[in-house]
Design a protein around this motif. Structure first.
Motif, PDB file in Angstrom:
ATOM      1  N   LEU A 120       0.824  -1.208   0.000  1.00  0.00           N
ATOM      2  CA  LEU A 120       0.000   0.000   0.000  1.00  0.00           C
ATOM      3  C   LEU A 120       0.859   1.261   0.000  1.00  0.00           C
ATOM      4  CD1 LEU A 120      -2.847  -1.086   2.412  1.00  0.00           C
ATOM      5  CD2 LEU A 120      -3.089  -0.529  -0.017  1.00  0.00           C
ATOM      6  N   LYS A 121       2.010   1.210   0.675  1.00  0.00           N
ATOM      7  CA  LYS A 121       2.908   2.357   0.666  1.00  0.00           C
ATOM      8  C   LYS A 121       3.386   2.652  -0.754  1.00  0.00           C
ATOM      9  CE  LYS A 121       7.213   4.254   2.514  1.00  0.00           C
ATOM     10  NZ  LYS A 121       7.213   5.248   1.498  1.00  0.00           N
ATOM     11  N   LEU A 122       3.752   1.613  -1.492  1.00  0.00           N
ATOM     12  CA  LEU A 122       4.170   1.810  -2.884  1.00  0.00           C
ATOM     13  C   LEU A 122       3.045   2.405  -3.717  1.00  0.00           C
ATOM     14  CD1 LEU A 122       6.101  -1.530  -3.459  1.00  0.00           C
ATOM     15  CD2 LEU A 122       7.097   0.753  -3.199  1.00  0.00           C
ATOM     16  N   LEU A 123       1.838   1.912  -3.513  1.00  0.00           N
ATOM     17  CA  LEU A 123       0.676   2.428  -4.250  1.00  0.00           C
ATOM     18  C   LEU A 123       0.361   3.869  -3.852  1.00  0.00           C
ATOM     19  CD1 LEU A 123      -1.548  -0.762  -4.093  1.00  0.00           C
ATOM     20  CD2 LEU A 123      -0.474   0.198  -6.146  1.00  0.00           C
ATOM     21  N   ARG A 124       0.517   4.168  -2.578  1.00  0.00           N
ATOM     22  CA  ARG A 124       0.259   5.529  -2.087  1.00  0.00           C
ATOM     23  C   ARG A 124       1.318   6.502  -2.618  1.00  0.00           C
ATOM     24  NH1 ARG A 124       0.009   4.344   3.090  1.00  0.00           N
ATOM     25  NH2 ARG A 124       2.096   5.106   3.506  1.00  0.00           N
ATOM     26  N   ASP A 125       2.578   6.053  -2.626  1.00  0.00           N
ATOM     27  CA  ASP A 125       3.671   6.922  -3.095  1.00  0.00           C
ATOM     28  C   ASP A 125       3.537   7.292  -4.567  1.00  0.00           C
ATOM     29  OD1 ASP A 125       4.750   6.867  -0.559  1.00  0.00           O
ATOM     30  OD2 ASP A 125       6.374   5.473  -1.062  1.00  0.00           O
ATOM     31  N   THR A 126       2.887   6.443  -5.343  1.00  0.00           N
ATOM     32  CA  THR A 126       2.677   6.735  -6.764  1.00  0.00           C
ATOM     33  C   THR A 126       1.276   7.296  -7.032  1.00  0.00           C
ATOM     34  OG1 THR A 126       2.135   4.408  -7.123  1.00  0.00           O
ATOM     35  CG2 THR A 126       4.378   5.090  -7.655  1.00  0.00           C
ATOM     36  N   HIS A 127       0.574   7.658  -5.976  1.00  0.00           N
ATOM     37  CA  HIS A 127      -0.747   8.297  -6.068  1.00  0.00           C
ATOM     38  C   HIS A 127      -1.790   7.419  -6.749  1.00  0.00           C
ATOM     39  CE1 HIS A 127       1.178  11.903  -4.583  1.00  0.00           C
ATOM     40  NE2 HIS A 127       2.115  11.714  -5.511  1.00  0.00           N
ATOM     41  N   VAL A 128      -1.670   6.106  -6.548  1.00  0.00           N
ATOM     42  CA  VAL A 128      -2.660   5.174  -7.069  1.00  0.00           C
ATOM     43  C   VAL A 128      -3.757   4.957  -6.035  1.00  0.00           C
ATOM     44  CG1 VAL A 128      -3.025   2.810  -7.917  1.00  0.00           C
ATOM     45  CG2 VAL A 128      -0.963   4.077  -8.568  1.00  0.00           C
ATOM     46  N   VAL A 129      -3.383   4.965  -4.754  1.00  0.00           N
ATOM     47  CA  VAL A 129      -4.366   4.888  -3.675  1.00  0.00           C
ATOM     48  C   VAL A 129      -4.161   6.079  -2.748  1.00  0.00           C
ATOM     49  CG1 VAL A 129      -4.518   2.356  -3.735  1.00  0.00           C
ATOM     50  CG2 VAL A 129      -2.974   3.462  -2.117  1.00  0.00           C
ATOM     51  N   LYS A 130      -5.194   6.368  -1.983  1.00  0.00           N
ATOM     52  CA  LYS A 130      -5.107   7.391  -0.944  1.00  0.00           C
ATOM     53  C   LYS A 130      -5.652   6.796   0.341  1.00  0.00           C
ATOM     54  CE  LYS A 130      -9.435   9.503  -2.450  1.00  0.00           C
ATOM     55  NZ  LYS A 130     -10.064  10.694  -2.981  1.00  0.00           N
ATOM     56  N   SER A 131      -5.357   7.449   1.445  1.00  0.00           N
ATOM     57  CA  SER A 131      -5.781   6.920   2.732  1.00  0.00           C
ATOM     58  C   SER A 131      -6.447   8.006   3.558  1.00  0.00           C
ATOM     59  CB  SER A 131      -4.575   6.353   3.492  1.00  0.00           C
ATOM     60  OG  SER A 131      -3.624   7.373   3.731  1.00  0.00           O
ATOM     61  N   ARG A 132      -7.232   7.527   4.524  1.00  0.00           N
ATOM     62  CA  ARG A 132      -7.818   8.437   5.510  1.00  0.00           C
ATOM     63  C   ARG A 132      -7.840   7.704   6.838  1.00  0.00           C
ATOM     64  NH1 ARG A 132     -12.806   7.506   7.468  1.00  0.00           N
ATOM     65  NH2 ARG A 132     -14.008   5.920   6.376  1.00  0.00           N
ATOM     66  N   ARG A 133      -7.647   8.454   7.896  1.00  0.00           N
ATOM     67  CA  ARG A 133      -7.607   7.877   9.233  1.00  0.00           C
ATOM     68  C   ARG A 133      -8.938   8.085   9.933  1.00  0.00           C
ATOM     69  NH1 ARG A 133      -3.726   6.378  12.826  1.00  0.00           N
ATOM     70  NH2 ARG A 133      -2.067   7.026  11.426  1.00  0.00           N
ATOM     71  N   GLU A 134      -9.391   7.029  10.588  1.00  0.00           N
ATOM     72  CA  GLU A 134     -10.574   7.102  11.438  1.00  0.00           C
ATOM     73  C   GLU A 134     -10.187   6.442  12.756  1.00  0.00           C
ATOM     74  OE1 GLU A 134     -14.829   5.039  11.273  1.00  0.00           O
ATOM     75  OE2 GLU A 134     -14.487   6.422   9.590  1.00  0.00           O
ATOM     76  N   GLY A 135      -9.880   7.253  13.754  1.00  0.00           N
ATOM     77  CA  GLY A 135      -9.363   6.718  15.010  1.00  0.00           C
ATOM     78  C   GLY A 135      -7.989   6.116  14.770  1.00  0.00           C
ATOM     79  N   LYS A 136      -7.840   4.850  15.138  1.00  0.00           N
ATOM     80  CA  LYS A 136      -6.563   4.164  14.927  1.00  0.00           C
ATOM     81  C   LYS A 136      -6.503   3.426  13.593  1.00  0.00           C
ATOM     82  CE  LYS A 136      -5.551   3.385  19.791  1.00  0.00           C
ATOM     83  NZ  LYS A 136      -5.228   2.385  20.816  1.00  0.00           N
ATOM     84  N   THR A 137      -7.604   3.405  12.880  1.00  0.00           N
ATOM     85  CA  THR A 137      -7.688   2.639  11.639  1.00  0.00           C
ATOM     86  C   THR A 137      -7.477   3.548  10.437  1.00  0.00           C
ATOM     87  OG1 THR A 137      -9.263   1.160  12.702  1.00  0.00           O
ATOM     88  CG2 THR A 137      -9.135   1.054  10.307  1.00  0.00           C
ATOM     89  N   ILE A 138      -6.696   3.048   9.475  1.00  0.00           N
ATOM     90  CA  ILE A 138      -6.478   3.777   8.226  1.00  0.00           C
ATOM     91  C   ILE A 138      -7.199   3.017   7.117  1.00  0.00           C
ATOM     92  CG2 ILE A 138      -4.779   4.600   6.560  1.00  0.00           C
ATOM     93  CD1 ILE A 138      -2.789   4.790   8.879  1.00  0.00           C
ATOM     94  N   TYR A 139      -8.007   3.722   6.378  1.00  0.00           N
ATOM     95  CA  TYR A 139      -8.769   3.157   5.267  1.00  0.00           C
ATOM     96  C   TYR A 139      -8.158   3.610   3.941  1.00  0.00           C
ATOM     97  CZ  TYR A 139     -12.265   1.896   8.694  1.00  0.00           C
ATOM     98  OH  TYR A 139     -12.899   1.343   9.778  1.00  0.00           O
ATOM     99  N   TYR A 140      -8.178   2.709   2.982  1.00  0.00           N
ATOM    100  CA  TYR A 140      -7.587   2.972   1.677  1.00  0.00           C
ATOM    101  C   TYR A 140      -8.652   2.898   0.594  1.00  0.00           C
ATOM    102  CZ  TYR A 140      -3.159   2.458   4.025  1.00  0.00           C
ATOM    103  OH  TYR A 140      -2.108   2.627   4.882  1.00  0.00           O
ATOM    104  N   THR A 141      -8.499   3.774  -0.390  1.00  0.00           N
ATOM    105  CA  THR A 141      -9.354   3.779  -1.577  1.00  0.00           C
ATOM    106  C   THR A 141      -8.479   4.091  -2.786  1.00  0.00           C
ATOM    107  OG1 THR A 141      -9.841   6.139  -1.343  1.00  0.00           O
ATOM    108  CG2 THR A 141     -11.433   4.607  -0.393  1.00  0.00           C
ATOM    109  N   LEU A 142      -9.019   3.851  -3.968  1.00  0.00           N
ATOM    110  CA  LEU A 142      -8.321   4.278  -5.177  1.00  0.00           C
ATOM    111  C   LEU A 142      -8.250   5.794  -5.168  1.00  0.00           C
ATOM    112  CD1 LEU A 142      -9.918   1.884  -7.804  1.00  0.00           C
ATOM    113  CD2 LEU A 142      -7.759   1.624  -6.584  1.00  0.00           C
ATOM    114  N   ASP A 143      -7.158   6.334  -5.662  1.00  0.00           N
ATOM    115  CA  ASP A 143      -6.936   7.772  -5.569  1.00  0.00           C
ATOM    116  C   ASP A 143      -7.960   8.575  -6.357  1.00  0.00           C
ATOM    117  OD1 ASP A 143      -5.205  10.373  -6.626  1.00  0.00           O
ATOM    118  OD2 ASP A 143      -4.867   9.845  -4.520  1.00  0.00           O
ATOM    119  N   ASP A 144      -8.298   8.129  -7.568  1.00  0.00           N
ATOM    120  CA  ASP A 144      -9.303   8.838  -8.354  1.00  0.00           C
ATOM    121  C   ASP A 144      -9.845   7.933  -9.462  1.00  0.00           C
ATOM    122  OD1 ASP A 144      -7.491   8.901 -10.534  1.00  0.00           O
ATOM    123  OD2 ASP A 144      -6.735  10.856  -9.944  1.00  0.00           O
ATOM    124  N   HIS A 145     -10.780   8.442 -10.223  1.00  0.00           N
ATOM    125  CA  HIS A 145     -11.416   7.641 -11.272  1.00  0.00           C
ATOM    126  C   HIS A 145     -10.448   7.233 -12.377  1.00  0.00           C
ATOM    127  CE1 HIS A 145     -11.622  11.549 -13.271  1.00  0.00           C
ATOM    128  NE2 HIS A 145     -11.754  10.876 -14.391  1.00  0.00           N
TER     129      HIS A 145
END
Length: 95
Positions: free
Chosen positions: A54-79
Motif C-alpha cells: 500500500l505504501k508503494l501504491l500511495r507513493d505513486t498516487h494510485v491509492v489514498k488513505s484516511r484515518r478514522e481513530g486508529k484505523t487507516i482506510y484505503y481507496t483508489l486515488d481517483d477515477h
C-alpha cells in the motif's frame, strides 16, 4: 525536459501496476474502501506485507488513505485509476 519527466512517471506507474499482488489489491479497492486488516484477510497476506504494498501504491498516487481513530482506510486515488484498470482488462479480453 517536461516530456522526459512525464515518461518517467508513466513508467513508474506501470511498474507499480505490474505486480500481481498490487493488482489484486486494486481490484479489491475498486469495490470500495478497506483497511489493511480487511485487505490482508481477503488476499491471505500478512498485515506488514499489505502495508508495504500500500505504501508503494500511495507513493505513486494510485491509492489514498484516511484515518478514522486508529484505523487507516484505503481507496483508489481517483477515477483515472479505475479507467486504467478497466481499459487494461478490456484490452486483455481482445487478445
Amino acid at each position: 525536459m517536461k516530456e522526459n519527466e512525464e515518461i518517467q512517471k508513466v513508467s513508474q506507474l506501470y511498474k507499480v501496476l505490474s505486480d500481481p499482488t498490487r493488482l489484486r489489491m486494486l481490484l479489491l479497492l475498486k469495490l470500495g474502501e478497506l483497511n489493511v486488516t480487511a485487505i490482508g484477510e481477503r488476499l491471505s497476506m500478512e498485515q506488514s506485507a499489505v502495508s508495504h504494498q500500500l505504501k508503494l501504491l500511495r507513493d505513486t498516487h494510485v491509492v489514498k488513505s484516511r484515518r478514522e481513530g486508529k484505523t487507516i482506510y484505503y481507496t483508489l486515488d481517483d477515477h483515472h485509476v479505475i479507467d486504467i484498470l478497466n481499459q487494461t482488462f478490456e484490452h486483455i479480453k481482445h487478445q
